[in-house]
Scaffold this motif. Structure first.
Motif: not given
Length: 463
Positions: A157-165, A295-297
């Motif tokens: 998982x990417x860092x953005x995946x983790x941030x969204x979670x 999500x857009x980022x």
């Protein structure tokens, strides 16, 4: 440098608070002061850049002279190009972008980010007040929930995946998330930013273990003492550093990271900010607004663009020059990452600030030489200037960070801007963003569709 909260009126109606005896202008007089046609004056009105009032007797409109003069001063630098009738307008007092610089609440944003910490910049764009030395702290329960949720994701998982979670978990842990009062939103924002940083794993850390439900926030590593308790005195930049690099943070490199966070905090209505404002227009809580922005980022043309610049710059450093790397991009019909910006005629001012700071760091010399070589090599083909993605790439390559580091910095930083825009949008008429679609499908009435004759799922061909 001392700033006062009087900055920040932005483009909101300059004449809305004027005295009753303020002189008013006819449409023709307003057009004369602005140097435009009378029809353009009404375009400014439809865009929300001017307010009009019916003239006595209902014949024509009148305009506040001070508001017209303020607009004339602004258009003298950059013509707002009035929108077409019916185009949605976002009046904002946060960021003004000019051809070669940009401003946060009327203050030069590059100078502000260079002289103040990211937390101080965030407070400025939220409140219009400068609070030296301010630090943000996460709520222990929300931080523990965010860390558990982010750690439970697959290793790839990417860092953005983790941030969204992490945002979703922090929202669930905050029973006051639906408090949309300015103070309520500020309270959420000040705890959410350190929660996002705290939820990320340290650089190179395997995420195969999930903290237990009762694990305390003391398990959160800090930038000053990896693996130990977080220091309440640490800046967000210092806490973020070990999430991006396993190298020790020297003062100069840490200053570049902190400045990058401040520079990226907002940039007017970028795609992710528009998504955040749409969410806020429904009165979604701040966590949901940030989720919409994330999500857009993640699109490769927005926040993820710095990753491509990082890979290109790393290759240029390894090959001893940018020419073969740029040539391969052009031969494949790909744009050269890290170059050009639709809002700036020259170099992105954010890149200029970061390049100047990186030039002071000896170990940044190879990455900086490669970045300048990319610009010079590409200039032989097309005159493009460096943008902030190339500067973030120079930082990440220099400091041994992964390719996605720039996107992580972007996401953490821009969260502050999304919150600022949400606060503005909460004060607007709700659900105002309802465009109409232009239908291009078959004209009705059409016959009802026939049942599909496809084989049921899982049914293979007859043997």
């Amino acid at each position: 440098m001392t700033h006062h909260s009087s900055h920040g009126t932005g483009t909101r109606g300059a004449g809305s608070g004027s005295a009753p005896d303020t002189p008013r202008l006819t449409t023709r007089e307003a057009a004369g002061r602005l140097g435009v046609k009378p029809e353009t004056v009404y375009a400014y009105v439809s865009r929300g850049q001017l307010t009009s009032r019916r003239a006595p007797g209902g014949r024509g409109s009148t305009f506040d002279a001070a508001e017209v003069d303020a607009l004339a001063r602004r258009t003298g630098r950059r013509d707002p190009s009035p929108s077409a009738p019916g185009e949605l307008v976002f009046r904002t007092g946060i960021t003004l972008i000019e051809p070669d610089r940009y401003f946060f609440r009327g203050v030069d944003a590059a100078e502000l980010a260079r002289l103040h910490t990211f937390e101080e910049v965030a407070e400025w764009i939220w409140t219009g007040e400068l609070r030296p030395g301010i630090r943000f702290e996460a709520a222990p329960e929300a931080l523990a929930a965010a860390r558990r949720t982010a750690a439970a994701l697959p290793r790839h998982s990417s860092s953005t995946d983790r941030l969204r979670a992490a945002v979703a978990a922090a929202a669930a842990a905050d029973p006051l998330r639906f408090d949309l009062s300015p103070q309520g939103v500020l309270n959420s924002a000040r705890t959410l930013l350190p929660t996002l940083v705290g939820a990320l794993p340290s650089a190179g850390e395997a995420s195969s273990t999930v903290p237990s439900a009762g694990e305390a926030s003391s398990t959160v590593p800090s930038a000053s003492s990896p693996g130990g308790e977080a220091d309440a005195g640490d800046s967000l930049a210092r806490r973020l550093w070990p999430k991006l690099s396993d190298r020790p943070a020297d003062a100069a490199s840490l200053a570049v990271l902190d400045t990058a966070l401040g520079l990226l905090a907002d940039h007017d209505l970028a795609a992710s900010t528009l998504a955040a404002r749409v969410a806020a227009s429904t009165h979604a809580h701040p966590y949901a607004v940030v989720s919409a922005g994330l999500g857009a980022l993640e699109g490769p043309l927005h926040g993820a663009a710095s990753g491509a610049a990082h890979r290109m710059l790393s290759e240029a450093v390894g090959r001893g020059g940018a020419a073969p790397v740029v040539a391969e991009h052009l031969r494949a019909g790909r744009r050269v990452p890290g170059l050009g910006h639709r809002l700036y005629t020259g170099e992105d001012p954010r890149a200029g600030v970061l390049f100047a700071l990186l030039d002071e760091i000896p170990q940044a010399a190879p990455a900086m030489a490669a970045a300048r070589d990319v610009v010079a090599t590409t200039a032989r083909h097309t005159p493009l200037h460096a943008n902030v993605d190339l500067a973030l790439a120079a930082l990440s390559v220099t400091c041994g960070m992964p390719a996605e580091a720039g996107e992580t910095v972007f996401a953490v930083s821009r969260t502050a801007g999304w919150i600022a825009h949400a606060m503005e949008e909460y004060a607007e008429r709700p659900l105002r963003m309802r465009p109409s679609g232009q239908y291009t499908g078959p004209r009705p009435p059409q016959p009802l569709p026939s049942p599909s004759r496809a084989a049921p799922p899982g049914t293979g061909p007859a043997k």
